[in-house]
Write a protein that holds these residues in place. Structure first.
Motif, PDB file in Angstrom:
ATOM      1  N   ASN A  21     -10.295 -61.193  36.194  1.00  0.00           N
ATOM      2  CA  ASN A  21     -11.712 -61.269  35.816  1.00  0.00           C
ATOM      3  C   ASN A  21     -12.637 -61.443  37.018  1.00  0.00           C
ATOM      4  N   ARG A  23     -14.485 -59.132  38.157  1.00  0.00           N
ATOM      5  CA  ARG A  23     -15.670 -58.346  37.774  1.00  0.00           C
ATOM      6  C   ARG A  23     -16.095 -57.345  38.842  1.00  0.00           C
ATOM      7  N   GLU A  26     -16.813 -54.014  37.200  1.00  0.00           N
ATOM      8  CA  GLU A  26     -18.131 -53.997  36.557  1.00  0.00           C
ATOM      9  C   GLU A  26     -19.225 -53.730  37.598  1.00  0.00           C
ATOM     10  N   LYS A  27     -19.108 -54.361  38.735  1.00  0.00           N
ATOM     11  CA  LYS A  27     -20.105 -54.218  39.792  1.00  0.00           C
ATOM     12  C   LYS A  27     -20.081 -52.822  40.403  1.00  0.00           C
ATOM     13  N   HIS A  34     -17.299 -50.856  32.507  1.00  0.00           N
ATOM     14  CA  HIS A  34     -16.692 -52.182  32.420  1.00  0.00           C
ATOM     15  C   HIS A  34     -17.747 -53.264  32.175  1.00  0.00           C
ATOM     16  N   ARG A  35     -17.371 -54.277  31.402  1.00  0.00           N
ATOM     17  CA  ARG A  35     -18.238 -55.452  31.227  1.00  0.00           C
ATOM     18  C   ARG A  35     -17.377 -56.658  30.856  1.00  0.00           C
ATOM     19  N   PHE A  36     -17.923 -57.821  31.121  1.00  0.00           N
ATOM     20  CA  PHE A  36     -17.239 -59.063  30.775  1.00  0.00           C
ATOM     21  C   PHE A  36     -17.659 -59.479  29.370  1.00  0.00           C
ATOM     22  N   MET A  43     -12.398 -59.011  30.554  1.00  0.00           N
ATOM     23  CA  MET A  43     -13.033 -57.714  30.785  1.00  0.00           C
ATOM     24  C   MET A  43     -12.655 -56.724  29.682  1.00  0.00           C
TER      25      MET A  43
END
Length: 501
Positions: A21, A23, A26-27, A34-36, A43
């Motif tokens: 996780n 992230r 996502e970044k 992707h998202r948390f 994720m």
């Protein structure tokens, strides 16, 4: 209830035992795959947004991610494939033209893979390129028909303006706007270091890159973006783009979202406005019209620069090339149907044009038959993938080749074919500052230099194996090629014999 007709073609597979996780995915994902998820404290991924660019896979520190083709399937049908069905779903919903980026992925023959290079044995011994000189330098442009001497018997330099390249490999046209500032910088730096050329494409030349003029080919396309006297005189050659392999007979379109301030200034159009290139040049409707433009460009550049005419490979390309050679052009660039592009109508990309191998052989033979081969040089492009393709192209008649997609792959491109979206996660086909910054132009230039240097070594090895010590001796030397799995008509067009003969 909304029906989802078009199933996502890719699945994001995440190993929960490895995912920490962090992230980063996502970044790094500009497509917001992707998202948390706060509910599960982990994720998750939206497969429908994934273009399979591999950015998340490459950046994941624990190797928790991989992308796979979905196992969702339709009833098997040799005629109605899943791709055909999904394309109809998309058009039925949008009413729009299907767009695709990069080269055609169709299953039509790749003739490079059906050609084998001959080798020397006893009567014509091979050459060791590590111990004997091997010449890759070549001249592009009109070649003198005879040697002239002054009254003292000294040879006169009666060559027309041309391009001297240290390798028969040039970087193909890719416009500023379609690709990023950093990508252009990498190409320019690498071309300068290699002693070859990069091509501005139809987007003009950024003011920062005028310093690379000695290694630059500037392009004049139907939209005339960025074209003015200073631009024409900035490069070492001027290329008139009539057509390109990915979309013969079709104009260009760069979305307004990619026309940011610097791109707008370079192209001399308003910021945020779509850049549309018409299909034809509105001042070219005959070879005579083309000659007028060639003459105008030569006059504007004081007759100091060679003029290239770039055309797509189409069924009557030999006759077209013959006319271009008589128009005053110094170099003809031919782009095959597998050539890459930032965006093209899918139907055009996959169904219009012919392979560069057949077009190149036909043009070289036509110019030789008409005894005007020395009047013009040939550059071949359209999916040159490796050094063997370069050798085969030269043996079929090319003086040099253009590489585009291979150069972008060296910069990090993963052929996700979403260039037109402007969300390139590798900083190549984008104008978003945070994405552009991901491509280091110095590192990119180093990778391009390494790629072409490696190809040069391999070309010398193959030439040595043929008993040839200069690229000039290989040009049009079809006796060095043999075909496998080709019918007689294909062998006749290529001008080669079948393996075993």
């Amino acid at each position: 209830m909304r029906v989802n007709w078009d199933y996502a073609p890719f699945q994001v597979l995440r190993d929960p035992a490895r995912c920490v996780n962090c992230r980063l995915c996502e970044k790094e994902c500009s497509n917001q795959v992707h998202r948390f998820d706060d509910k599960i404290k982990g994720m998750v991924a939206d497969d429908t947004k994934c273009v399979n660019c591999h950015r998340c896979v490459a950046i994941c520190p624990t190797r928790a991610l991989k992308i796979a083709l979905t196992d969702h399937t339709f009833r098997p049908n040799s005629n109605w494939t899943a791709d055909s069905i999904c394309e109809i779903y998309r058009q039925a919903e949008s009413g729009g033209v299907l767009l695709s980026s990069m080269g055609a992925p169709t299953k039509l023959p790749v003739y490079w893979d059906k050609l084998l290079v001959n080798a020397s044995q006893v009567t014509n011994p091979s050459i060791d390129p590590l111990r004997e000189p091997m010449e890759l330098r070549t001249f592009l442009g009109k070649r003198p028909s005879m040697i002239e001497r002054d009254p003292d018997g000294e040879i006169l330099d009666n060559r027309q303006p041309g391009l001297m390249v240290e390798t028969p490999i040039l970087f193909a046209a890719m416009s500023y706007g379609a690709i990023s500032y950093n990508a252009h910088a990498a190409l320019a730096k690498a071309a300068q270091r290699l002693g070859t050329f990069y091509n501005t494409g139809e987007g003009g030349l950024h003011e920062d890159f005028y310093v690379y003029g000695e290694n630059t080919i500037v392009q004049v396309a139907s939209g005339r973006f960025g074209v003015q006297p200073e631009y024409l005189n900035a490069g070492k050659a001027v290329e008139i783009k009539v057509g390109q392999g990915a979309k013969p007979g079709i104009g260009g379109h760069l979305p307004g979202s990619k026309i940011v301030a610097d791109v707008a200034k370079t192209r001399m159009i308003p910021e945020g406005m779509d850049a549309l290139s018409p299909a034809p040049h509105h001042d070219i409707y005959s070879i005579e019209d083309l000659r007028q433009l060639v003459d105008s460009i030569k006059e504007a550049t004081q007759y100091r620069k060679p003029v290239i005419v770039k055309v797509a490979a189409v069924h009557n390309i030999a006759a077209i090339a013959s006319g271009i050679a008589r128009s005053g052009a110094d170099i003809i660039a031919i782009d095959g149907y597998r050539g890459g592009t930032g965006a093209a109508p899918t139907r055009i990309r996959d169904n219009v044009g012919i392979p560069i191998e057949l077009a190149l052989a036909a043009v070289d033979q036509r110019l030789r038959d008409e005894k005007i081969r020395g009047e013009v040089s040939l550059i071949a492009g359209g999916s040159i993938r490796n050094s063997a393709d370069v050798v085969k192209a030269v043996a079929l008649g090319a003086d040099a080749v253009y590489v585009g997609t291979a150069a972008l792959i060296a910069l990090g491109c993963h052929l996700c074919r979403a260039c037109h979206s402007g969300k390139c996660n590798w900083g190549i086909a984008t104008q978003r500052p945070e994405l552009v910054a991901r491509l280091d132009p110095e590192e990119g230039a180093e990778r391009l230099y390494n790629l072409i240097t490696a190809w040069n070594h391999e070309i010398k090895e193959m030439m040595g194996g043929m008993g040839i010590n200069s690229i000039e001796a290989l040009r049009g030397n079809r006796a060095m090629l043999r075909g496998v799995g080709l019918n007689q008509k294909e062998l006749d067009i290529l001008g080669i014999r079948h393996a075993g003969e």
